[in-house]
Design a protein around this motif. Sequence first.
Motif, short mmCIF file in Angstrom:
data_model
loop_
_atom_site.label_atom_id
_atom_site.label_comp_id
_atom_site.label_asym_id
_atom_site.label_seq_id
_atom_site.Cartn_x
_atom_site.Cartn_y
_atom_site.Cartn_z
N THR A 37 54.03 124.77 29.29
CA THR A 37 53.41 124.66 28.04
C THR A 37 52.27 123.90 27.88
N GLU A 38 52.06 122.81 28.85
CA GLU A 38 50.91 122.04 28.80
C GLU A 38 49.43 122.70 28.91
N MET B 226 63.91 117.93 23.74
CA MET B 226 64.94 118.32 24.81
C MET B 226 65.59 117.41 25.59
N ILE B 227 65.14 116.18 25.85
CA ILE B 227 65.56 115.16 26.80
C ILE B 227 66.65 114.48 26.01
N GLN C 263 58.64 122.58 31.82
CA GLN C 263 58.16 122.40 30.64
C GLN C 263 56.75 122.06 30.66
N PHE C 264 56.37 121.07 31.21
CA PHE C 264 54.93 120.53 31.68
C PHE C 264 54.24 121.59 32.28
N THR D 196 66.32 122.05 20.58
CA THR D 196 65.00 122.13 20.62
C THR D 196 64.22 122.97 19.75
N THR E 75 62.13 121.49 16.15
CA THR E 75 60.71 121.68 16.31
C THR E 75 60.21 122.55 15.06
N PHE F 228 53.98 119.37 21.72
CA PHE F 228 54.19 119.14 23.04
C PHE F 228 55.47 118.02 23.25
N THR G 139 59.40 117.94 24.10
CA THR G 139 60.05 117.27 25.23
C THR G 139 60.94 116.13 24.91
N THR H 273 62.16 119.14 32.45
CA THR H 273 61.03 118.72 31.90
C THR H 273 59.74 118.99 32.69
#
Length: 309
Positions: A302-303, A238-239, A298-299, A97, A101, A231, A235, A295
């Motif tokens: 970082t969101e 990562m998935i 992460q939301f 990830t 990125t 973002f 995500t 997930t």
Amino acid sequence: MDYAFSSANHAVVKHTQLQQKLKSHLAAMGFIAPSAIFLGVFVFYPLVKTVYYSMFLTNALGQPVKFIGLSNYGTLLQDKFFMKSLLTTFIFVFMVTLLTTVSALALAMVTSKHLKGTTLFRTFFASTMGVSVSVASVLWLFIFQPTTGVSDMVLNLLHLPPIHWLTDNTWSLFAVILTVVWMNLGFSFLALTGALENVATPLYEVADIEGVTTWHKFYHITLPQISPTLFFVGTVTMINAFQTFGQVDLLTKGGPNNSTNLIVYQIYKDAFVNLNVGKASTESIVLALLIALVTIAQFKLTEKRVMYQ
């Protein structure tokens, strides 16, 4: 008389409205039905079946023979091979990830300068989107070959010792990471390139007038403007990293010494090599929960820093 006629007319109108409403509902169900059937057959049914198998001991044919409840989960948490696979997977996902990125953003920043050859440069790095996992893995397998591989040929020209990419415990995981990053680079690069193209130009013009440095422009203008795309890319990458299988299977088979034995590959081995469907089902549920939890985390983390326009 007028009242009776009015009531009859109202009943007819109401009946017509009900018919139209029913037709619209039937039409909507007709449009939804193919997707619902597809999800039911290929997503929800396998999910329910996997949960069911995870609560049983199974025979070599994958048939449940004894109900044991949640015992498979307790046994799994005490399995040292699974715990090592879990740690390896987290390291792998984090590195893939991060590197994907950062590399995609760096390449997108370079191409956003509109220098000579930019179009060719973009085409070259976006081309990885059209390469299948098997083809990419075979390509990197030739690159990592210890005697005829391009990698060791370059190291030899630089008078550096050869690296046993796929047979060394230290380098094997990095080799798989490098392959997966290269595979994911095309999509991430295109997404971030599009985001950079949409950054408001007047903001840079004002910053130039004020004499703002390049770093400050990047940190205070570029990053906030492209944060939704960053973002999204992080995500999705990562998935996808959690679900990596083909590269491991074709490059290292989970070795050497289980150093590249990711959870997905462990599930494959338990299900189709060791014929332990109950354990493999348990590992699948644990993996699904891990992806969901990471997930969500992460939301949550970082969101808040994402600036939606």
